[in-house]
Design a protein around this motif. Structure first.
Motif, PDB file in Angstrom:
ATOM      1  N   ALA A   8      40.396  35.480  46.989  1.00 12.28           N
ATOM      2  CA  ALA A   8      40.707  36.103  45.703  1.00 12.28           C
ATOM      3  C   ALA A   8      42.220  36.227  45.491  1.00 12.28           C
ATOM      4  O   ALA A   8      42.716  35.990  44.384  1.00 12.28           O
ATOM      5  N   ILE A  50      41.682  43.793  45.254  1.00  8.77           N
ATOM      6  CA  ILE A  50      42.699  42.779  44.945  1.00  8.77           C
ATOM      7  C   ILE A  50      43.803  43.378  44.071  1.00  8.77           C
ATOM      8  O   ILE A  50      44.997  43.150  44.321  1.00  8.77           O
ATOM      9  N   SER A  63      43.646  32.835  44.587  1.00  4.51           N
ATOM     10  CA  SER A  63      43.286  32.381  43.237  1.00  4.51           C
ATOM     11  C   SER A  63      43.988  33.193  42.154  1.00  4.51           C
ATOM     12  O   SER A  63      44.296  32.681  41.089  1.00  4.51           O
ATOM     13  N   ARG A  64      44.280  34.458  42.424  1.00  2.00           N
ATOM     14  CA  ARG A  64      44.944  35.314  41.431  1.00  2.00           C
ATOM     15  C   ARG A  64      46.460  35.143  41.424  1.00  2.00           C
ATOM     16  O   ARG A  64      47.104  35.418  40.413  1.00  2.00           O
ATOM     17  N   GLU A  68      37.268  43.393  43.219  1.00  2.51           N
ATOM     18  CA  GLU A  68      38.341  43.423  42.219  1.00  2.51           C
ATOM     19  C   GLU A  68      39.326  44.585  42.409  1.00  2.51           C
ATOM     20  O   GLU A  68      40.544  44.364  42.402  1.00  2.51           O
TER      21      GLU A  68
END
Length: 182
Positions: free
Chosen positions: A23, A170, A26-27, A167
């Motif tokens: 994550a 992250i 990718s973010r 979420e």
């Protein structure tokens, strides 16, 4: 030329290290992941890694192919030397490390940020059981090691609870990394 920091993601088995790393990468496109080399037997999957036989690993280690290598859980793990090339072209480099090698990693890489993931024991037990990689005995051993503390002497540590949805974890990590990455 400045080198990007190495971000070591650590925590007990089942805490979600691989999910968090995926994550984060990718973010934040400037964060690159490093594939570890592991002597994990055929049929045992998990993270994205390069599988090698013990003899091959030992030869590579002897030949200086790893920036860092160690033994844990009956396996050999290595961070390829190419991590240094990545550090020249990325904002940060992510690697899954064992807590036992963090001081050595700080000595090797210099600029090391440790993201220490934690989770409630019940959550860890559920996740280990759900992934089905280990038998009950191995799961119990991994849960017993979950309380292992980080070694003293680490310069930069970010501790994050990953008991809930991914979420918020992250978002919290990225917020804490921003001052480190300026």
């Amino acid at each position: 030329m400045s080198r990007a920091p190495v971000i070591a993601v650590v925590g007990p088995s089942g805490v979600g290290k691989d999910s968090v790393m995926e994550a984060l990468a990718s973010r934040a496109p400037g964060i690159q992941r490093v594939r570890r080399v592991i002597t994990r037997p055929e049929g045992e999957d998990g993270e994205d890694f390069d599988r090698v036989r013990v003899e091959t690993f030992q030869k590579r280690a002897k030949d200086g192919a790893f920036a860092l290598h160690w033994a844990a859980h009956g396996l050999l793990y290595g961070v390829p030397k190419e991590v240094e090339d990545l550090r020249c072209h990325a904002d940060a480099v992510l690697v899954n490390l064992s807590r036992s090698v963090l001081v050595q990693a700080q000595d090797v890489f210099g600029d090391l940020i440790v993201i220490s993931l934690t989770a409630d024991p019940e959550v860890l037990a559920q996740r280990l059981s759900a992934r089905g990689r280990e038998g009950k005995t191995e799961q119990a051993l991994r849960l017993a090691r979950a309380q292992t503390q980080l070694p003293d002497g680490l310069a930069k540590v970010i501790e994050i609870d990953n008991s809930g949805p991914l979420e918020p974890t992250i978002v919290a990590i990225l917020a804490r990394l921003q001052p480190e990455r300026t």
